[in-house]
Design an enzyme around this catalytic site. Structure first.
Site, PDB file in Angstrom:
ATOM      1  N   HIS A 125       0.811  -1.220   0.000  1.00  0.00           N
ATOM      2  CA  HIS A 125       0.000   0.000   0.000  1.00  0.00           C
ATOM      3  C   HIS A 125       0.849   1.278   0.000  1.00  0.00           C
ATOM      4  CE1 HIS A 125      -3.668  -2.208   0.445  1.00  0.00           C
ATOM      5  NE2 HIS A 125      -3.378  -2.668   1.642  1.00  0.00           N
ATOM      6  N   HIS A 164      -6.486  -7.141  -0.229  1.00  0.00           N
ATOM      7  CA  HIS A 164      -6.568  -5.699  -0.498  1.00  0.00           C
ATOM      8  C   HIS A 164      -5.783  -5.358  -1.759  1.00  0.00           C
ATOM      9  CE1 HIS A 164      -6.911  -6.164   3.958  1.00  0.00           C
ATOM     10  NE2 HIS A 164      -7.969  -5.401   3.745  1.00  0.00           N
TER      11      HIS A 164
END
Length: 341
Positions: A125, A164
């Site tokens: 991320h 994710h």
């Protein structure tokens, strides 16, 4: 060709401690290592690695961001609402990226056939200039850039099976053709990116592949994606190295996702990646740990993948559901102008 699998880890990564109830805890790495050391897999060996250098980190992160991270060394500091640093966190972050570099160097040099960098904090991320989603540095992007800039490889395939979307990895490479990023992820879900129509920019169009998935999908659905999308795209891309953002939060028991993947399901995906690497990339494949927050599911899945890396026959994938087949069709439609599918 060496036949062993290198496990790269360092206990100093346990020094990254957030709040007492934060899901990204030292217990995650401890659970994996205890399982692997408690029942050793033939053909594996352990190694530690030096921390990444600042220059290696700055291949993917802005110097001002690295300045901010360095300034927090040895203190408690909230780098981001989801990234809480303790006194050992900055050292752990440099070690995590260094482990990925060392794993890549080992497989490229022929010192190991395959490798698994068991690292934390995770990385996929992290953006060029910001921490995000439990991540400080983009470990897999640092490893990919090292392969390109220092080791002379031409094409790197990054596969991300975390629940994710790997927004940071995508954004770091979406304008380029030398690094292909293939993401499967639950949607809608954090961080809200990764639509099938996000295919890259400019010369990089088609070199970002997103397969957003509804919750509840399992082993057979993921197997179909890897068979019908990843395999033909990888064959046409012909990578010199395959890197995997190995997040185990699609596991059916994980508290942060709604998927139904089992340890056998991850082992099947790992088998597909290894087979592709053997055919296309001289066997060069490196897994880097990302998410996974149910300790038993995490340890079981990492162990199952390590066994496949070390030569065990992976299990079959099973049939896909109608919703899984629909997700494959949507992603294939978005990629059809760029790949023969």
């Amino acid at each position: 060709m060496p036949h062993d699998t290198l496990l790269v880890c360092d206990d100093r990564m346990l020094g990254h401690e957030q709040s007492p109830h934060h899901p990204e805890s030292p217990a995650r790495l401890r659970a994996i290592c205890e399982r692997l050391r408690g029942a050793p897999i033939a053909g594996t060996r352990w190694a530690s690695a030096p921390p990444a250098t600042r220059a290696q980190i700055e291949r993917v992160h802005h110097p001002r961001y690295v300045d901010g991270v360095d300034a927090a060394r040895g203190i408690a500091f909230d780098l981001d609402p989801d990234v809480l640093l303790s006194a050992g966190s900055v050292d752990a972050a440099y070690l995590a990226s260094g482990a990925g570099i060392a794993a890549v160097e080992a497989v490229v040099a022929g010192a190991a056939r395959r490798a698994f960098a068991l690292v934390r904090p995770p990385g996929h991320h992290a953006e060029n200039g910001t921490a995000m989603g439990f991540c400080v540095f983009s470990n897999i992007a640092v490893a990919a850039e090292h392969a390109r800039a220092a080791l002379g490889l031409s094409r790197v395939l990054i596969v991300d099976w975390d629940v994710h979307h790997g927004n940071g990895t995508q954004h770091l490479f979406e304008d380029r053709r030398d690094v292909l990023v293939f993401n499967t992820h639950q949607a809608p879900h954090y961080p809200g990116t990764g639509a099938a129509e996000e295919i890259g920019n400019g010369d990089g169009r088609g070199f970002t592949v997103n397969v957003p998935l509804p919750g509840g999908l399992g082993d057979g659905d993921y197997a179909a994606i890897y068979r019908d999308l990843l395999t033909p795209i990888a064959e046409q891309f012909a990578p010199d190295l395959i890197l995997v953002s190995a997040g185990f939060d699609p596991h059916r028991d994980d508290p942060l996702g709604d998927m139904q993947v089992t340890a056998d399901g991850f082992a099947h995906l790992c088998g597909v990646v290894c087979e592709l690497a053997d055919r296309l990339a001289d066997g060069r494949v490196v897994l880097l740990l990302e998410g996974g927050y149910d300790l038993r599911g995490l340890a079981d899945s990492a162990y199952a993948c390590t066994a496949v890396l070390a030569g065990s026959t992976p299990p079959g994938g099973g049939p896909a559901s109608p919703r899984g087949e629909a997700a494959v069709r949507r992603a294939a439609q978005a990629q059809a102008p760029y790949w023969r599918l």
